[in-house]
Design an enzyme around this catalytic site. Structure first.
Site, short mmCIF file in Angstrom:
data_model
loop_
_atom_site.label_atom_id
_atom_site.label_comp_id
_atom_site.label_asym_id
_atom_site.label_seq_id
_atom_site.Cartn_x
_atom_site.Cartn_y
_atom_site.Cartn_z
N HIS A 167 49.00 13.21 25.77
CA HIS A 167 49.30 14.55 26.27
C HIS A 167 50.81 14.67 26.41
O HIS A 167 51.41 14.08 27.31
CB HIS A 167 48.61 14.77 27.61
N GLU A 201 37.22 24.32 29.63
CA GLU A 201 37.59 24.84 28.32
C GLU A 201 36.35 25.03 27.45
O GLU A 201 36.23 26.01 26.72
CB GLU A 201 38.58 23.92 27.63
N CYS A 247 51.81 22.74 30.79
CA CYS A 247 51.33 22.38 29.45
C CYS A 247 51.24 23.55 28.49
O CYS A 247 50.96 23.36 27.30
CB CYS A 247 49.99 21.68 29.56
N HIS A 299 42.78 22.43 23.96
CA HIS A 299 43.72 21.81 24.89
C HIS A 299 43.26 20.39 25.18
O HIS A 299 44.07 19.46 25.16
CB HIS A 299 43.81 22.64 26.17
N LYS A 317 44.97 15.26 21.27
CA LYS A 317 45.65 14.45 22.29
C LYS A 317 45.23 12.99 22.22
O LYS A 317 45.93 12.12 22.74
CB LYS A 317 45.43 15.05 23.67
N PHE A 333 49.00 23.94 34.39
CA PHE A 333 48.76 23.98 35.83
C PHE A 333 49.02 25.39 36.35
O PHE A 333 49.86 26.12 35.84
CB PHE A 333 49.70 23.01 36.56
#
Length: 397
Positions: free
Chosen positions: A325, A302, A162, A291, A320, A383
């Site tokens: 996403h 986060e 991402c 994010h 998002k 990831f």
């Protein structure tokens, strides 16, 4: 170099093709994520699908590249006069002086998924018209864009989940600073596929409902697809009112294959690095595009990183809920959304979020905030702990 000038930019997501429908949806706090069945998916889920790709093959001379991912790339390239601006840059600098650096996660894997349904029952051979190199290969989308503009400069694809299409801004920055190129097409493209949908579902990360970032009841992501592109060059040539990428912060905390560092360590390092490169302090940032995936652990981690640096005062939200996403395209999509926020003086409120998680401390916006913006931050965390933050600024007179 003092940063990257965004000479032109565009995006296409479930909100629509181009800047105008995106801006309208942001202002109206409207989501493109809807409950639907797609392809052969039998999951109860909601998706952010770009309409009409099945009826939009790539240009005839590029037919070898025809797949959903490259169709999405082409659709985005042809919005907002972006392709024309790239051709003007090529005329100024030369075909070998414009780079292409794009992010993706699964590329055109849908073409392989479809091909495997049509294996020869006797030999097990894939269909004769299946072209892995031009469709599924991770480099396919950069090769397609390079071929679309007949470019001969450096080109590559970043695939760090991402954070992919945020990190390409750093790639372009380094290439231009080294004198290897004068401009670059950067961004990302990721399209819907079965591997992504079933893969995230197997990790119990997909919500059955539209995602709710930072909500007390958040229970997973909504997968979307999207493409975003920016034409970038040395920010020394930026004009008053234009947007620049003033800093890029990268980190790799490598805490876990799929879970973030629980204290947001990598996120904090990336955000601070972006501020340092841009010569900004936390007090300078007017808005943070989080994010904000809508999974319990990602949002919590986060939040800890943001609060540790910024406290609980800096307005922030995740978009998002608007787009879903978009995975490898998310960094590019959200950088363009930040550019829209800067040029139109508003911080978008998060769609879908109804009851903020009381355990989270950041100043999360549930409604649009209309006020002048000068500097914003955009977070993209992948990831494996691959993190990237972009500091974007609007040039003053």
């Amino acid at each position: 170099m003092k940063g990257l000038r965004l000479e032109a930019y565009t995006l296409t997501t479930a909100l629509g093709a181009g800047l105008a429908p995106t801006l309208a949806a942001l202002r109206e706090m409207r989501s493109g994520v809807v409950r639907k069945h797609w392809e052969t998916v039998d999951l109860d889920t909601c998706l952010g699908e770009v309409d009409g790709l099945d009826e939009r093959p790539v240009r005839a001379d590029l037919a070898a590249f025809d797949c959903r991912n490259n169709r999405l790339a082409q659709l985005a390239l042809e919005q907002d006069g972006f392709a024309g601006r790239v051709r003007e840059a090529i005329a100024r600098h030369g075909h070998d002086r414009v780079g292409v650096f794009l992010g993706t996660s699964t590329s055109g894997i849908l073409s392989s998924e479809i091909a495997y349904r049509h294996l020869d029952p006797h030999s097990g051979a894939l269909p004769a018209d299946y072209d892995y190199r031009h469709t599924h290969n991770s480099y396919s989308v950069a090769d397609f864009v390079r071929s679309y503009f007949v470019l001969t400069g450096p080109a590559y694809v970043v695939s760090t989940a991402c954070s992919s299409s945020a990190k390409v801004f750093a790639s372009a920055w380094r290439m231009i600073a080294c004198g290897l190129i004068d401009a670059a097409v950067v961004g990302g493209v990721d399209s819907l596929c079965l591997t992504t949908l079933y893969g995230f579902n197997s990790l119990q990360l997909v919500s059955a409902d539209p995602c709710r970032p930072f909500d007390a009841g958040r229970d997973g992501i909504s997968i979307g697809e999207g493409a975003a592109f920016a034409l970038v060059s040395d920010a020394a040539n930026a004009l008053s009112g234009e947007v620049i990428v003033a800093g890029v912060g990268e980190s790799s905390d490598a805490h876990h294959m799929s879970s973030p560092h629980p204290e947001g360590l990598g996120a904090r390092i990336a955000m601070q690095a972006a501020l340092d490169m841009a010569g900004l302090t936390t007090a300078d940032i007017d808005y943070i595009n989080l994010h904000g995936t809508s999974t319990p652990s990602n949002d919590a981690a986060e939040d800890k990183g943001v609060v540790a640096l910024f406290g609980s005062h800096t307005p922030c939200s995740s978009t998002k809920g608007h787009t879903g996403h978009t995975l490898g395209a998310a960094g590019g999509v959200e950088a363009v959304i930040c550019a829209l926020a800067l040029t139109h003086d508003f911080a978008p409120g998060g769609v879908g979020t109804q009851q903020l998680d009381p355990r989270l401390g950041c100043h999360y916006l549930l409604a649009n905030l209309e006020r002048p913006l000068r500097h914003v931050l955009s977070n993209s965390f992948g990831f494996g702990g691959s993190n990237c933050s972009l500091a974007l600024s609007r040039v003053s007179a």
